[in-house]
Design a protein around this motif. Structure first.
Motif, PDB file in Angstrom:
ATOM      1  N   TYR A   1      -4.322   0.847   3.481  1.00 25.82           N
ATOM      2  CA  TYR A   1      -4.076   1.313   2.218  1.00 25.82           C
ATOM      3  C   TYR A   1      -5.354   0.988   1.182  1.00 25.82           C
ATOM      4  CZ  TYR A   1      -1.820   0.678  -2.426  1.00 25.82           C
ATOM      5  OH  TYR A   1      -1.361   0.808  -3.704  1.00 25.82           O
ATOM      6  N   ALA A   2      -5.954  -0.225   1.529  1.00 29.18           N
ATOM      7  CA  ALA A   2      -7.189  -0.513   0.757  1.00 29.18           C
ATOM      8  C   ALA A   2      -8.204   0.551   0.860  1.00 29.18           C
ATOM      9  CB  ALA A   2      -7.911  -1.732   1.146  1.00 29.18           C
ATOM     10  N   ASN A   3      -8.542   1.104   2.225  1.00 28.39           N
ATOM     11  CA  ASN A   3      -9.378   2.383   2.417  1.00 28.39           C
ATOM     12  C   ASN A   3      -8.909   3.563   1.609  1.00 28.39           C
ATOM     13  OD1 ASN A   3     -11.152   1.058   4.044  1.00 28.39           O
ATOM     14  ND2 ASN A   3      -9.945   1.518   5.988  1.00 28.39           N
ATOM     15  N   LYS A   4      -7.583   3.970   1.414  1.00 36.61           N
ATOM     16  CA  LYS A   4      -6.785   5.027   0.862  1.00 36.61           C
ATOM     17  C   LYS A   4      -7.179   4.945  -0.553  1.00 36.61           C
ATOM     18  CE  LYS A   4      -4.632   8.053   3.381  1.00 36.61           C
ATOM     19  NZ  LYS A   4      -4.683   9.445   3.353  1.00 36.61           N
ATOM     20  N   MET A   5      -7.062   3.621  -1.097  1.00 36.38           N
ATOM     21  CA  MET A   5      -7.216   3.213  -2.570  1.00 36.38           C
ATOM     22  C   MET A   5      -8.762   3.761  -3.033  1.00 36.38           C
ATOM     23  SD  MET A   5      -4.540   2.456  -4.394  1.00 36.38           S
ATOM     24  CE  MET A   5      -5.066   1.430  -5.424  1.00 36.38           C
ATOM     25  N   THR A   6      -9.605   3.303  -2.093  1.00 31.24           N
ATOM     26  CA  THR A   6     -11.125   3.449  -2.490  1.00 31.24           C
ATOM     27  C   THR A   6     -11.424   4.799  -2.269  1.00 31.24           C
ATOM     28  OG1 THR A   6     -11.743   1.352  -1.480  1.00 31.24           O
ATOM     29  CG2 THR A   6     -13.535   2.827  -1.597  1.00 31.24           C
ATOM     30  N   SER A   7     -10.761   5.563  -1.402  1.00 30.96           N
ATOM     31  CA  SER A   7     -11.305   7.044  -1.223  1.00 30.96           C
ATOM     32  C   SER A   7     -10.771   7.897  -2.597  1.00 30.96           C
ATOM     33  CB  SER A   7     -10.482   7.802   0.138  1.00 30.96           C
ATOM     34  OG  SER A   7     -10.765   6.891   1.273  1.00 30.96           O
TER      35      SER A   7
ATOM     36  N   LEU B   1       1.848   8.983  -3.235  1.00 32.87           N
ATOM     37  CA  LEU B   1       2.206  10.380  -2.825  1.00 32.87           C
ATOM     38  C   LEU B   1       1.694  10.820  -1.348  1.00 32.87           C
ATOM     39  CD1 LEU B   1       1.725  12.184  -6.331  1.00 32.87           C
ATOM     40  CD2 LEU B   1       3.913  11.750  -5.304  1.00 32.87           C
ATOM     41  N   ASP B   2       0.288  10.463  -1.408  1.00 35.03           N
ATOM     42  CA  ASP B   2      -0.490  10.932  -0.032  1.00 35.03           C
ATOM     43  C   ASP B   2       0.260  10.278   1.167  1.00 35.03           C
ATOM     44  OD1 ASP B   2      -2.110  12.168   1.471  1.00 35.03           O
ATOM     45  OD2 ASP B   2      -3.664  10.582   1.204  1.00 35.03           O
ATOM     46  N   ASP B   3       0.364   8.926   0.856  1.00 38.37           N
ATOM     47  CA  ASP B   3       0.478   8.060   2.088  1.00 38.37           C
ATOM     48  C   ASP B   3       1.923   7.202   2.603  1.00 38.37           C
ATOM     49  OD1 ASP B   3      -1.213   7.023   4.365  1.00 38.37           O
ATOM     50  OD2 ASP B   3      -0.617   4.890   3.429  1.00 38.37           O
TER      51      ASP B   3
END
Length: 197
Positions: A37-43, A142-144
């Motif tokens: 989740y953190a990786n997604k947030m940073t992306s 929305l994405d994940d």
């Protein structure tokens, strides 16, 4: 190692303790869910605000800090119970992040700013960094998370209402990015219904 690198490493070490695993899209293996989740947030932060401040980057990274430790089931299955759970989560996550920041070399004022961003304290005041964090959180939802959430809820009317509320939380920049997400066919249909209403 800089104070930013130290704080980021400690945040990710906390994420890595999440017992829940998910598929790592960058490899064939599994990854702790909150680290994913953190990786997604940073992306998404990189897409929405590539020149984000260090403090916003840390707040984005720590958004779900040790979230799994406070289960939704510990609160009543009511709207009030849900909001109480969310408020408690935000307080805990902000407090933990502030502690990591101060122990990594940030001033009390800087650490408090990270905490305020995580709590979204100034969202209604129009704070641009808080709005960016809100945009990013909505985009990751929305994405994940949306497809699983929609299947579990199983109520189209409620889902469409949630999508409208999610859209209402985002800035124009966030909405532009949301329209670029490759949603499932079902997800796309529901978003279209939400935006038509």
């Amino acid at each position: 190692m800089s104070r930013y690198e130290t704080a980021l490493r400690r945040i990710d070490e906390a994420h890595a303790c999440d017992p829940r695993q998910t598929q790592d899209p960058s490899s064939q293996g599994q990854i702790p869910y909150e680290l994913h989740y953190a990786n997604k947030m940073t992306s998404y932060l990189t897409l929405v605000e590539p020149s984000a401040s260090e403090l916003l980057q840390l707040a984005i990274r720590a958004q779900h800090l040790r979230r799994w430790e406070l289960a939704r089931s510990e609160f009543p299955a009511t709207k009030i119970g849900y909001h109480s759970w969310r408020a408690e989560l935000q307080w805990r996550q902000a407090t933990l992040a502030e502690q990591i920041c101060t122990e990594s070399g940030y001033s009390a004022e800087e650490a408090a700013r990270v905490g305020a961003l995580i709590r979204k304290a100034d969202l209604k005041k129009g704070d641009p960094e808080t709005q960016t964090l809100e945009d990013v959180a909505c985009l990751v939802f929305l994405d994940d998370q949306f497809d699983k959430f929609e299947r579990e809820l199983g109520d189209e009317e409620k889902i469409v209402d949630i999508l409208r509320k999610t859209w209402g939380k985002m800035s124009e920049k966030g909405r532009e990015q949301a329209l670029k997400i490759d949603l499932s066919e079902r997800g796309q249909t529901l978003v279209e219904k939400a935006l038509q209403g």
